[in-house]
Design an enzyme around this catalytic site. Structure first.
Site, PDB file in Angstrom:
ATOM      1  N   LYS A 280       1.019  -1.301   0.134  1.00  0.00           N
ATOM      2  CA  LYS A 280      -0.110  -0.104  -0.103  1.00  0.00           C
ATOM      3  C   LYS A 280       0.937   1.196  -0.078  1.00  0.00           C
ATOM      4  O   LYS A 280       1.942   1.240   0.675  1.00  0.00           O
ATOM      5  CB  LYS A 280      -0.815   0.131   1.140  1.00  0.00           C
ATOM      6  CG  LYS A 280      -2.380   0.739   1.152  1.00  0.00           C
ATOM      7  CD  LYS A 280      -3.297   0.397   2.030  1.00  0.00           C
ATOM      8  CE  LYS A 280      -4.374   1.185   1.994  1.00  0.00           C
ATOM      9  NZ  LYS A 280      -5.575   0.706   2.641  1.00  0.00           N
ATOM     10  N   GLU A 364     -20.468  -4.396   9.427  1.00  0.00           N
ATOM     11  CA  GLU A 364     -21.459  -3.510  10.200  1.00  0.00           C
ATOM     12  C   GLU A 364     -22.559  -4.362  10.826  1.00  0.00           C
ATOM     13  O   GLU A 364     -23.001  -4.112  12.007  1.00  0.00           O
ATOM     14  CB  GLU A 364     -22.217  -2.326   9.170  1.00  0.00           C
ATOM     15  CG  GLU A 364     -20.938  -1.379   8.868  1.00  0.00           C
ATOM     16  CD  GLU A 364     -20.083  -1.816   7.674  1.00  0.00           C
ATOM     17  OE1 GLU A 364     -20.209  -2.757   7.280  1.00  0.00           O
ATOM     18  OE2 GLU A 364     -19.101  -0.807   7.414  1.00  0.00           O
ATOM     19  N   ARG A 392     -26.040  -0.784   6.042  1.00  0.00           N
ATOM     20  CA  ARG A 392     -25.941  -2.371   5.925  1.00  0.00           C
ATOM     21  C   ARG A 392     -26.691  -2.812   7.018  1.00  0.00           C
ATOM     22  O   ARG A 392     -27.044  -4.126   6.708  1.00  0.00           O
ATOM     23  CB  ARG A 392     -24.504  -2.555   5.969  1.00  0.00           C
ATOM     24  CG  ARG A 392     -23.454  -2.469   4.912  1.00  0.00           C
ATOM     25  CD  ARG A 392     -23.503  -3.780   3.943  1.00  0.00           C
ATOM     26  NE  ARG A 392     -23.159  -3.525   2.729  1.00  0.00           N
ATOM     27  CZ  ARG A 392     -22.020  -3.825   2.464  1.00  0.00           C
ATOM     28  NH1 ARG A 392     -21.139  -4.162   3.168  1.00  0.00           N
ATOM     29  NH2 ARG A 392     -21.527  -3.423   0.856  1.00  0.00           N
TER      30      ARG A 392
HETATM   31  C1  LIG Z   1     -19.564  -1.337   4.035  1.00  0.00           C
HETATM   32  C2  LIG Z   1     -18.360  -0.468   4.090  1.00  0.00           C
HETATM   33  N1  LIG Z   1     -18.010  -0.107   5.494  1.00  0.00           N
HETATM   34  C3  LIG Z   1     -16.808   0.621   5.378  1.00  0.00           C
HETATM   35  C4  LIG Z   1     -15.981   1.097   4.315  1.00  0.00           C
HETATM   36  C5  LIG Z   1     -15.044   1.968   4.248  1.00  0.00           C
HETATM   37  N2  LIG Z   1     -13.824   1.549   3.731  1.00  0.00           N
HETATM   38  C6  LIG Z   1     -13.387   1.958   2.473  1.00  0.00           C
HETATM   39  S1  LIG Z   1     -11.947   1.139   2.057  1.00  0.00           S
HETATM   40  C7  LIG Z   1     -11.942   0.471   3.331  1.00  0.00           C
HETATM   41  C8  LIG Z   1     -10.907  -0.629   3.411  1.00  0.00           C
HETATM   42  C9  LIG Z   1     -10.569  -1.421   2.238  1.00  0.00           C
HETATM   43  O1  LIG Z   1      -9.700  -2.249   2.522  1.00  0.00           O
HETATM   44  P1  LIG Z   1      -9.014  -3.273   1.359  1.00  0.00           P
HETATM   45  O2  LIG Z   1     -10.244  -3.711   0.725  1.00  0.00           O
HETATM   46  O3  LIG Z   1      -8.067  -3.957   1.872  1.00  0.00           O
HETATM   47  O4  LIG Z   1      -8.468  -2.362   0.209  1.00  0.00           O
HETATM   48  P2  LIG Z   1      -7.242  -1.302   0.459  1.00  0.00           P
HETATM   49  O5  LIG Z   1      -7.673   0.162   0.636  1.00  0.00           O
HETATM   50  O6  LIG Z   1      -6.225  -1.848   1.306  1.00  0.00           O
HETATM   51  O7  LIG Z   1      -6.586  -1.562  -1.157  1.00  0.00           O
HETATM   52  C10 LIG Z   1     -13.057   0.625   4.224  1.00  0.00           C
HETATM   53  C11 LIG Z   1     -13.075   0.226   5.618  1.00  0.00           C
HETATM   54  C12 LIG Z   1     -16.815   0.893   2.983  1.00  0.00           C
HETATM   55  N3  LIG Z   1     -16.442   1.222   1.912  1.00  0.00           N
HETATM   56  N4  LIG Z   1     -17.856   0.154   2.888  1.00  0.00           N
END
Ligand SMILES: Cc1ncc(C[n+]2csc(CCOP(=O)(O)OP(=O)(O)O)c2C)c(N)n1
Length: 622
Positions: A280, A364, A392
């Site tokens: 990342k 959630e 959700r």
């Molecule tokens: C239902 C929901 N809850 C929380 C989020 C907030 N959110 C956006 S990206 C993320 C982390 C995603 O991590 P990952 O899938 O590993 O992707 P990376 O950014 O590490 O590439 C979160 C918690 C969301 N988009 N949707």
């Protein structure tokens, strides 16, 4: 610049290996430049540049479908699919959305914004292809964070047994927004680390550094070998048991190898899961060092990584401070977040009371029912969550919390219009979806002082209560501090108005107050009530004030349908009060990305529009 030659993915296929690597560097530079000006998701996008190039190099979008989970990592994809111009105005009104949107480009196979949906959507597409005898490939791309979400397992469970041809690419950077959590995250670490190749690599490296005579060419040769045979070392049980053929782990920054793996995968006719390991923030040191800070970032200086402009304390941070104080003296108080410790400000609570802090991952639904379980056994749980993501958990709030009248408190952040994150992230439905649930108390502070009061007030509320607030609450000053003790269902009269009484919710109180000053200059006497409890409502104050004015006005940053205004209308109607009602709310629909000020104006909810609409209504012939 190679980037200028890429108008569609087909142009990529004209480049040689060296040029593809150069293109990766150019994409990174462009992404850093634009995000430093516009704000946005940086670290995730930098980590996935090579993988995005490889996907578009091997597959033929838009015929082949690429479904991105959350979609916050879609910047390189946007730049490779003819949206260079649009990308310059990333997240601005009329510019590119920060997420894939089907109505923005035919290359965006599916609109996203919320996590853990990609495998389900991709399986739906793959099944459609099979029914219609189509030929295309379907690729779901998701992160290890997204894999903490329950929907992924529902989809994997279904897809694996069906044997439908599809490819799931798991982009594993060992991070959600913050550090990833849970058993699956540990399992991925095991897969990453338990491969024999790591041991080989380490021993070769050690020998090199210890001066043993391994030439660099030999080292590179050994690395290549391990890339080729790495999957042979893998003893994956989990994905295999679900019916997915597991390939990996694959180095997500080795373009040549990625292309080779994806080409092979394209020919397969079974459900495949390719485990790609990336870093990342790759290529920009501040983001590599602080991938959580640079996950989603306001405009910043490229040289230092420091944020531009003033940084204000978020509402979440203020709520967390209050909560920490309460938890210091009350062992029942605990905090729960669904993968948003920083965004909700609860990282401070984690630092203060780690044993009573729970990050459950992007889950959630689970967070809410777990809170219900804790409350049933005497805890006082606080679920800190963004308004949009709480959608959700509607059923869990309805049946697990409210049906049981359990004292769970929801600290709902990013309520109302949210600005550049756009349609998928607006917090404009919560008043509607919470107000209708029996037994739910819904509160919205007008400013930071009231936020603190409400959080501390909630401790003694022995019922479900939701406190919803925007990312930043204003401080309206001690002059209009709320008077007296808070009481459930009691509003506060701030000023009286002969011509119009404005009943405003949360941050709209301030705009309503500004509108009354404007109206005074137009010879119209308007007053304001802080309607801090949207449920239950202050029936006595409402009916009393409605009888003393010519027009009742409601103002909320929530959609009209099912919102506060409808509740007021209903109550007055039932009480046979005939004063006309003007409901000012977000028009029913999705509100696209722009600044909050632009969104308020477009919805007719800025102070000037509120004043205009009231004047127009008062001057209209009956
Ligand atoms: C239902 C929901 N809850 C929380 C989020 C907030 N959110 C956006 S990206 C993320 C982390 C995603 O991590 P990952 O899938 O590993 O992707 P990376 O950014 O590490 O590439 C979160 C918690 C969301 N988009 N949707």
């Amino acid at each position: 610049m190679l980037i200028e030659q890429i108008h569609e993915p087909a142009d990529l296929k004209k480049l040689n290996q060296r040029q593809l690597n150069e293109l990766a560097a150019e994409l990174r530079e462009e992404i850093v430049k634009v995000v430093s000006n516009r704000g946005g998701h940086l670290a995730s996008n930098l980590g996935i540049v090579e993988l995005t190039i490889a996907i578009h190099y091997v597959f033929d979008a838009p015929r082949d479908k690429l479904v991105m989970d959350v979609g916050h990592q879609s910047y390189a994809h946007k730049l490779l699919t003819g949206r260079w111009e649009l990308f310059q105005r990333l997240r601005q009104k009329g510019g590119a959305s920060g997420f894939p949107q089907m109505d923005e480009s035919e290359y965006d196979a599916f609109t996203a914004g919320h996590a853990s949906t990609a495998i389900s959507a991709a399986l739906g597409m793959a099944r459609t292809r099979d029914i219609m005898r189509g030929e295309y490939s379907v690729v779901a791309l998701l992160g290890d964070g997204a894999l903490t979400g329950g929907m992924c397992y529902e989809a994997l469970n279904d897809a694996g047994q069906s044997g439908t041809r599809m490819i799931v690419i798991l982009n594993d950077n060992d991070m959600s927004i913050a550090h990833n959590v849970g058993a699956m995250s540990k399992y991925l670490t095991y897969l990453r680390q338990s491969k024999g190749y790591l041991a080989v690599k380490h021993s070769v490296r050690t020998r090199l550094s210890s001066g043993q005579k391994f030439s660099h060419a030999l080292y590179r040769f050994l690395e290549k070998c391990h890339n080729r045979v790495r999957s042979l070392f893998v003893d994956d049980k989990f994905f295999d048991a679900l019916g997915f053929k597991y390939i990996g782990p694959v180095n997500g920054h080795d373009l040549k190898h990625l292309i080779r793996v994806l080409r092979r995968a394209k020919e397969d006719d079974k459900p495949l899961l390719i485990h790609v390991v990336t870093q990342k923030g790759r290529g920009y040191t501040p983001a590599e060092d602080h991938p959580d800070t640079f996950h989603g970032i306001a405009p910043f200086y490229i040289e230092s990584g420091a944020q531009k402009g003033e940084q204000r304390l978020s509402s979440g941070a203020i709520a967390a401070r209050q909560l920490i104080e309460m938890a210091d003296s009350d062992i029942r108080v605990c905090a729960i977040t669904a993968a948003m410790p920083n965004g909700t400000g609860m990282d401070a609570f984690e630092a203060a009371h780690p044993e009573r802090f729970f990050d459950v991952g992007i889950a959630e639904e689970h967070a809410v029912t777990m809170a219900a379980g804790m409350a049933s056994q005497g805890m006082k749980p606080y679920v800190a969550v963004y308004s949009t993501f709480l959608q959700r958990a509607y059923d869990q709030i309805m049946l697990d919390v409210c049906r049981n009248a359990l004292p769970v408190t929801f600290l709902i952040d990013r309520a109302g219009l949210v600005g550049p994150d756009g349609a998928t992230h607006q917090g404009i439905f919560d008043l509607s979806y919470l107000r209708s649930i029996p037994g739910m108390i819904v509160a919205a502070p007008r400013d930071v002082r009231e936020l603190k009061k409400l959080v501390s007030f909630s401790r003694d509320v022995n019922a479900p209560i939701a406190i919803r607030y925007p990312r930043e609450c204003e401080d309206l000053g001690p002059g209009i501090q709320s008077q007296g003790e808070l009481q459930i269902g009691k509003w506060e009269l701030l000023s009286s108005g002969r011509d119009a009484m404005i009943f405003a919710v949360g941050r709209m109180v301030q705009l309503a107050m500004q509108a009354t000053i404007d109206l005074m200059g137009r010879g119209i006497s308007a007053g304001v009530v802080d309607a801090r409890f949207v449920a239950p409502m202050d029936r006595d104050l409402l009916i009393g004030q409605a009888g003393k004015t010519r027009l009742v006005v409601t103002v909320e940053d929530n959609v009209r349908s099912g919102g506060f205004g409808e509740g007021v209308l209903d109550l007055l109607n039932a009480a046979n009060v005939n004063t006309p009602v003007l409901t000012l709310a977000v028009p029913d629909g999705y509100v696209e990305h722009a600044t909050i000020a632009q969104q308020l104006e477009a919805c007719g909810l800025d102070a000037a529009s509120i004043a205009d609409r009231i004047e127009k209504k008062l001057r209209a012939k009956p």
